[in-house]
Design a protein around this motif. Structure first.
Motif, PDB file in Angstrom:
ATOM      1  N   MET A 163      44.426  48.303  48.549  1.00  0.00           N
ATOM      2  CA  MET A 163      44.519  46.884  48.169  1.00  0.00           C
ATOM      3  C   MET A 163      43.895  46.674  46.793  1.00  0.00           C
ATOM      4  SD  MET A 163      45.693  44.107  49.383  1.00  0.00           S
ATOM      5  CE  MET A 163      45.668  42.384  49.100  1.00  0.00           C
ATOM      6  N   PHE A 164      44.560  45.890  46.004  1.00  0.00           N
ATOM      7  CA  PHE A 164      44.080  45.539  44.664  1.00  0.00           C
ATOM      8  C   PHE A 164      42.847  44.667  44.729  1.00  0.00           C
ATOM      9  CE2 PHE A 164      48.337  45.401  42.168  1.00  0.00           C
ATOM     10  CZ  PHE A 164      48.164  46.721  41.782  1.00  0.00           C
ATOM     11  N   GLY A 165      42.014  44.773  43.721  1.00  0.00           N
ATOM     12  CA  GLY A 165      40.987  43.766  43.492  1.00  0.00           C
ATOM     13  C   GLY A 165      41.634  42.624  42.720  1.00  0.00           C
ATOM     14  N   ILE A 166      40.919  41.530  42.593  1.00  0.00           N
ATOM     15  CA  ILE A 166      41.414  40.363  41.861  1.00  0.00           C
ATOM     16  C   ILE A 166      41.674  40.728  40.404  1.00  0.00           C
ATOM     17  CG2 ILE A 166      40.749  38.061  41.026  1.00  0.00           C
ATOM     18  CD1 ILE A 166      39.139  37.848  43.772  1.00  0.00           C
ATOM     19  N   THR A 167      40.751  41.466  39.798  1.00  0.00           N
ATOM     20  CA  THR A 167      40.887  41.833  38.384  1.00  0.00           C
ATOM     21  C   THR A 167      42.180  42.617  38.153  1.00  0.00           C
ATOM     22  OG1 THR A 167      38.489  41.855  38.089  1.00  0.00           O
ATOM     23  CG2 THR A 167      39.795  43.031  36.439  1.00  0.00           C
ATOM     24  N   GLU A 168      42.416  43.642  38.960  1.00  0.00           N
ATOM     25  CA  GLU A 168      43.610  44.470  38.774  1.00  0.00           C
ATOM     26  C   GLU A 168      44.887  43.669  39.019  1.00  0.00           C
ATOM     27  OE1 GLU A 168      40.133  46.946  39.603  1.00  0.00           O
ATOM     28  OE2 GLU A 168      41.016  45.328  40.783  1.00  0.00           O
ATOM     29  N   TYR A 169      44.866  42.902  40.087  1.00  0.00           N
ATOM     30  CA  TYR A 169      46.047  42.128  40.463  1.00  0.00           C
ATOM     31  C   TYR A 169      46.460  41.160  39.346  1.00  0.00           C
ATOM     32  CZ  TYR A 169      48.905  38.745  43.038  1.00  0.00           C
ATOM     33  OH  TYR A 169      49.915  37.905  43.443  1.00  0.00           O
ATOM     34  N   GLU A 184      34.830  28.370  42.704  1.00  0.00           N
ATOM     35  CA  GLU A 184      33.957  27.198  42.592  1.00  0.00           C
ATOM     36  C   GLU A 184      33.272  26.900  43.920  1.00  0.00           C
ATOM     37  OE1 GLU A 184      36.667  25.088  39.100  1.00  0.00           O
ATOM     38  OE2 GLU A 184      36.969  24.532  41.199  1.00  0.00           O
ATOM     39  N   GLY A 185      34.031  27.021  45.019  1.00  0.00           N
ATOM     40  CA  GLY A 185      33.469  26.766  46.339  1.00  0.00           C
ATOM     41  C   GLY A 185      32.380  27.756  46.707  1.00  0.00           C
ATOM     42  N   ARG A 186      32.580  29.010  46.339  1.00  0.00           N
ATOM     43  CA  ARG A 186      31.616  30.053  46.689  1.00  0.00           C
ATOM     44  C   ARG A 186      30.371  30.011  45.808  1.00  0.00           C
ATOM     45  NH1 ARG A 186      32.424  34.840  49.443  1.00  0.00           N
ATOM     46  NH2 ARG A 186      33.655  33.395  50.690  1.00  0.00           N
ATOM     47  N   THR A 187      30.563  29.745  44.497  1.00  0.00           N
ATOM     48  CA  THR A 187      29.430  29.842  43.555  1.00  0.00           C
ATOM     49  C   THR A 187      28.798  28.500  43.228  1.00  0.00           C
ATOM     50  OG1 THR A 187      30.825  29.597  41.589  1.00  0.00           O
ATOM     51  CG2 THR A 187      30.479  31.860  42.433  1.00  0.00           C
ATOM     52  N   GLY A 188      29.546  27.411  43.433  1.00  0.00           N
ATOM     53  CA  GLY A 188      29.054  26.100  43.034  1.00  0.00           C
ATOM     54  C   GLY A 188      29.199  25.847  41.543  1.00  0.00           C
ATOM     55  N   ILE A 189      29.770  26.802  40.814  1.00  0.00           N
ATOM     56  CA  ILE A 189      29.956  26.665  39.359  1.00  0.00           C
ATOM     57  C   ILE A 189      31.299  25.978  39.114  1.00  0.00           C
ATOM     58  CG2 ILE A 189      30.147  27.880  37.148  1.00  0.00           C
ATOM     59  CD1 ILE A 189      28.615  30.238  38.481  1.00  0.00           C
ATOM     60  N   VAL A 190      31.259  24.693  38.738  1.00  0.00           N
ATOM     61  CA  VAL A 190      32.502  23.964  38.505  1.00  0.00           C
ATOM     62  C   VAL A 190      32.679  23.548  37.042  1.00  0.00           C
ATOM     63  CG1 VAL A 190      32.761  23.121  40.871  1.00  0.00           C
ATOM     64  CG2 VAL A 190      31.473  21.772  39.214  1.00  0.00           C
ATOM     65  N   MET A 191      31.603  23.540  36.276  1.00  0.00           N
ATOM     66  CA  MET A 191      31.688  23.135  34.865  1.00  0.00           C
ATOM     67  C   MET A 191      31.618  24.353  33.950  1.00  0.00           C
ATOM     68  SD  MET A 191      32.149  19.968  35.161  1.00  0.00           S
ATOM     69  CE  MET A 191      31.879  19.202  33.572  1.00  0.00           C
ATOM     70  N   GLY A 192      32.018  25.504  34.445  1.00  0.00           N
ATOM     71  CA  GLY A 192      31.897  26.734  33.677  1.00  0.00           C
ATOM     72  C   GLY A 192      33.239  27.312  33.284  1.00  0.00           C
ATOM     73  N   PRO A 193      33.418  28.603  33.546  1.00  0.00           N
ATOM     74  CA  PRO A 193      34.620  29.297  33.078  1.00  0.00           C
ATOM     75  C   PRO A 193      35.923  28.733  33.639  1.00  0.00           C
ATOM     76  CG  PRO A 193      33.292  30.731  34.510  1.00  0.00           C
ATOM     77  CD  PRO A 193      32.491  29.496  34.246  1.00  0.00           C
ATOM     78  N   THR A 194      35.923  28.266  34.874  1.00  0.00           N
ATOM     79  CA  THR A 194      37.180  27.753  35.439  1.00  0.00           C
ATOM     80  C   THR A 194      37.636  26.487  34.718  1.00  0.00           C
ATOM     81  OG1 THR A 194      35.913  26.651  37.188  1.00  0.00           O
ATOM     82  CG2 THR A 194      36.912  28.781  37.730  1.00  0.00           C
ATOM     83  N   TYR A 245      37.385  37.254  36.121  1.00  0.00           N
ATOM     84  CA  TYR A 245      37.887  38.067  37.229  1.00  0.00           C
ATOM     85  C   TYR A 245      36.809  38.971  37.823  1.00  0.00           C
ATOM     86  CZ  TYR A 245      42.655  36.724  35.700  1.00  0.00           C
ATOM     87  OH  TYR A 245      43.794  36.051  35.331  1.00  0.00           O
ATOM     88  N   PRO A 246      36.019  39.666  36.982  1.00  0.00           N
ATOM     89  CA  PRO A 246      34.942  40.480  37.585  1.00  0.00           C
ATOM     90  C   PRO A 246      33.947  39.632  38.393  1.00  0.00           C
ATOM     91  CG  PRO A 246      35.358  41.206  35.344  1.00  0.00           C
ATOM     92  CD  PRO A 246      36.152  39.931  35.543  1.00  0.00           C
ATOM     93  N   MET A 247      33.671  38.407  37.924  1.00  0.00           N
ATOM     94  CA  MET A 247      32.793  37.518  38.692  1.00  0.00           C
ATOM     95  C   MET A 247      33.441  37.172  40.032  1.00  0.00           C
ATOM     96  SD  MET A 247      31.484  34.913  35.685  1.00  0.00           S
ATOM     97  CE  MET A 247      30.506  33.851  36.740  1.00  0.00           C
ATOM     98  N   CYS A 248      34.752  36.952  40.018  1.00  0.00           N
ATOM     99  CA  CYS A 248      35.476  36.642  41.253  1.00  0.00           C
ATOM    100  C   CYS A 248      35.441  37.830  42.202  1.00  0.00           C
ATOM    101  CB  CYS A 248      36.914  36.239  40.937  1.00  0.00           C
ATOM    102  SG  CYS A 248      37.059  34.631  40.128  1.00  0.00           S
ATOM    103  N   ASP A 249      35.668  39.035  41.677  1.00  0.00           N
ATOM    104  CA  ASP A 249      35.609  40.233  42.527  1.00  0.00           C
ATOM    105  C   ASP A 249      34.225  40.389  43.148  1.00  0.00           C
ATOM    106  OD1 ASP A 249      38.150  41.526  42.637  1.00  0.00           O
ATOM    107  OD2 ASP A 249      37.928  42.133  40.544  1.00  0.00           O
ATOM    108  N   GLN A 250      33.204  39.991  42.405  1.00  0.00           N
ATOM    109  CA  GLN A 250      31.826  40.122  42.880  1.00  0.00           C
ATOM    110  C   GLN A 250      31.502  39.110  43.986  1.00  0.00           C
ATOM    111  OE1 GLN A 250      29.032  39.542  39.686  1.00  0.00           O
ATOM    112  NE2 GLN A 250      27.258  40.016  40.934  1.00  0.00           N
ATOM    113  N   HIS A 251      32.022  37.901  43.869  1.00  0.00           N
ATOM    114  CA  HIS A 251      31.631  36.814  44.768  1.00  0.00           C
ATOM    115  C   HIS A 251      32.615  36.518  45.903  1.00  0.00           C
ATOM    116  CE1 HIS A 251      28.100  35.544  42.506  1.00  0.00           C
ATOM    117  NE2 HIS A 251      28.799  35.719  41.411  1.00  0.00           N
ATOM    118  N   LEU A 252      33.862  36.971  45.776  1.00  0.00           N
ATOM    119  CA  LEU A 252      34.887  36.591  46.734  1.00  0.00           C
ATOM    120  C   LEU A 252      35.377  37.793  47.536  1.00  0.00           C
ATOM    121  CD1 LEU A 252      37.022  34.282  44.389  1.00  0.00           C
ATOM    122  CD2 LEU A 252      35.245  33.574  45.995  1.00  0.00           C
TER     123      LEU A 252
END
Length: 142
Positions: free
Chosen positions: A1-7, A61-71, A123-130
């Motif tokens: 299965m792919f990670g988010i970054t690769e996909y 955003e739901g997992r990290t609470g970071i909504v005013m950042g990279p997204t 993407y690496p942050m997403c792979d780390q947190h999701l």
């Protein structure tokens, strides 16, 4: 299965290839083929944005609470890209090679910088947190 970054990085490369084909066809004045190729490019690019905006970003955003950042920055850049895609489409309809290539150059600069930020930071942050397999599955389902 792919990670988010690769996909999603693979999707970036696919969209880049689709755009390069459109640009080549426009440069050669092959308008009918360019129009068909552009439709595919636009469809795939907007689908990619949808996967990020409807699945990836809310999950992050739901997992990290970071909504005013990279997204937030990525959404703004998606809006800019959509505007440029619309301008390219209008130039294509008018068979205006110069306008298409000019807007296309602006689009490519924007999208390359955008993709680099996603691929190296978000993407690496997403792979780390999701849960990557779960998120990829949700994106595939769209």
């Amino acid at each position: 299965m792919f990670g988010i970054t690769e996909y999603l990085t693979d999707e970036h490369r696919d969209c880049d290839e689709l755009y390069a084909k459109v640009e080549r066809l426009v440069s050669e004045g092959r308008w009918q083929e360019a129009t068909e190729a552009f439709r595919k490019f636009k469809e795939e690019t907007l689908k990619h944005f949808q996967k990020e905006e409807e699945v990836l970003f809310p999950e992050f955003e739901g997992r990290t609470g970071i909504v005013m950042g990279p997204t937030q920055v990525m959404r703004m850049e998606h809006a800019q890209a959509r505007e440029l895609i619309s301008k390219m489409e209008k130039a294509l309809e008018k068979k205006d090679k110069k306008a298409f290539l000019s807007v296309g150059e602006t689009f490519m600069i924007l999208i390359q910088q955008h993709n680099m930020k996603e691929e190296q930071i978000l993407y690496p942050m997403c792979d780390q947190h999701l849960d990557a397999p779960e998120v990829v599955h949700k994106m595939e389902s769209l």
